[in-house]
Design an enzyme around this catalytic site. Sequence first.
Site, PDB file in Angstrom:
ATOM      1  N   GLU A   1      -0.034   3.006   3.418  1.00 48.32           N
ATOM      2  CA  GLU A   1       1.487   2.931   2.722  1.00 48.32           C
ATOM      3  C   GLU A   1       1.145   4.299   1.907  1.00 48.32           C
ATOM      4  OE1 GLU A   1       1.933  -0.694   0.728  1.00 48.32           O
ATOM      5  OE2 GLU A   1       2.391  -1.954   2.659  1.00 48.32           O
TER       6      GLU A   1
ATOM      7  N   GLU B   1       0.082  -5.181   8.507  1.00 52.94           N
ATOM      8  CA  GLU B   1       0.156  -6.139   7.422  1.00 52.94           C
ATOM      9  C   GLU B   1       1.355  -6.827   7.909  1.00 52.94           C
ATOM     10  OE1 GLU B   1      -0.283  -4.452   3.265  1.00 52.94           O
ATOM     11  OE2 GLU B   1      -1.730  -3.059   3.956  1.00 52.94           O
TER      12      GLU B   1
HETATM   13  O1  AHR Z   1      -1.644  -7.028   1.046  1.00 57.55           O
HETATM   14  C1  AHR Z   1      -1.369  -6.721  -0.173  1.00 57.55           C
HETATM   15  C2  AHR Z   1      -1.026  -5.200  -0.069  1.00 57.55           C
HETATM   16  O2  AHR Z   1       0.381  -5.328   0.414  1.00 57.55           O
HETATM   17  C3  AHR Z   1      -1.702  -3.973   0.296  1.00 57.55           C
HETATM   18  O3  AHR Z   1      -2.726  -3.721  -0.389  1.00 57.55           O
HETATM   19  C4  AHR Z   1      -0.693  -3.091   0.435  1.00 57.55           C
HETATM   20  O4  AHR Z   1      -0.981  -2.276   1.663  1.00 57.55           O
HETATM   21  C5  AHR Z   1       0.348  -3.867   0.633  1.00 57.55           C
HETATM   22  O5  AHR Z   1       1.549  -3.441  -0.134  1.00 57.55           O
END
Ligand code: AHR
Length: 502
Positions: free
Chosen positions: A173, A304
């Site tokens: 990110e 994610e």
């Molecule tokens: O999964 C929780 C968080 O969500 C992670 O650390 C991040 O990459 C995303 O914003």
Amino acid sequence: MAKLYINEKNKKGHINSEIYGHFSEHLGRCIYEGLYVGEDSDIPNTHGMRNDVVAALKEMEIPVLRWPGGCFADEYHWKDGIGPKEKRKKMINTHWGGVVEDNSFGTHEFFELCEQLGCKTYINGNVGSGTVQEMSEWVEYMTFEGVSPMAELRKKNGHEKPWKIDFFGVGNENWGCGGNMTPEYYANLYRRYQTYVRVYNPDKPIFKICGGPNVADYTWTGDVLKTAFYNVPGEAHGLMDGLSLHYYVHPEGWELKGSATEFDKKVWYKTLAKAKYIEELIQKHGTIMDVYDPEKKIGLIVDEWGTWFTCEPGTNPGFLYQQNTMRDALVAGVTLDIFNRHCDRVKMANIAQLVNVLQSVILTEGPRMLLTPTYHVFHMYKHHQDAELLDSCLDGAETIGEEEDYMVPNLSESVSLGKDGMITITLNNLSAEAASDMDIAFAQLKPAEVKASILTQEMHAHNTFQDPEKVKEQEFTAFTTDAEGIHCVIPPCSVLSFRVKA
Ligand code: AHR
């Protein structure tokens, strides 16, 4: 009446096992307590890893695990997590709950865990606050076999042989918590950092993942690819093997999120509609990727995904602990169906997160552990791993919902043929209240040997430490077979899986 047509002769693509991957971050009680309790714990463990959790994850056939973050990855300095534990640096986990991170779970422990799980390894490197040298030395430490300062250090720390990194993420990110970069700036850093993710052993290639977009940030995808996509003549994948995508389902938006357990039908459908939106994201980001990579050599890596609700009342808000209901099961089912159907582009996906954080497959409380509805979906879907997607078409699905903007088809499906010669059909009934008649027809196959299992309950149902098996996978026998195919009624709010001998 809905009808599912399956052409078992038409294979549409390979479903990578890694689509069923997971993610573990130094966040809340995921690593510490959830996976790792230390060798001195009263909780039964092997080299510090919880035996109960490891056994359940092996049964689920976890294919790959991502670590150490997430946002934590871009603050993680790997040298803090090696060597004698009593000498490891203690720090504050500023991102997640402000607790002390004692670094007792580090590189050696991660590989030990993956070895116990029998899964592939996905390491996420630090671009946000780390140097090229730090990243390059980490890769050397983990994978170099010969004589080198980092290989010597690894040996001194008790691991003679190098490990295998299957996947390596260059930052996380980086448009946000990983450095707030612009796409062009990150893409140039990506080119530079990935250069030093050296493959020391050609027999053990490292799949390099470039940091991709958040949700519908198509500008990020286009701009990053414009700068960082570079197809080296004669080499399969150029500078990257994959581009990541992150997408979370918040029924009431990022600020409010919404309760994990208290919701009405309106919110039920809204959540499922938001889960289905991932298909549009895959298609649109995929179309941009096609411009650079029409042969689909690089993968879209959804590393994610899942539900992100308001955390459980009374828990540390930085720990992201939430319950998991039948709604999560349906989110998992429809999402995995979508990944299967887009397996030409989606090469890996990692639900967030493995234990005690967000849409977990396992929750723990001291020595106790429970399997969530999402666990059971992954268990039922495991037969799709490493299988061939089959051509299928669902006719007669109805559009349901309570708000014009959040309507969904009542059914979702995907079908695959495994190496064991078995066809796996997964079906989801998204309706909170209506059963659906279903006929399943094959091109030529007359189904003779058929088994099925089901996960079904009312929409709020979830497992608690008082009632840990309220929602669980059960054998499903309420179907008939004849020369025309399989016939059944799918109960509302259910995930169903058929296994048919081809
Ligand atoms: O999964 C929780 C968080 O969500 C992670 O650390 C991040 O990459 C995303 O914003």
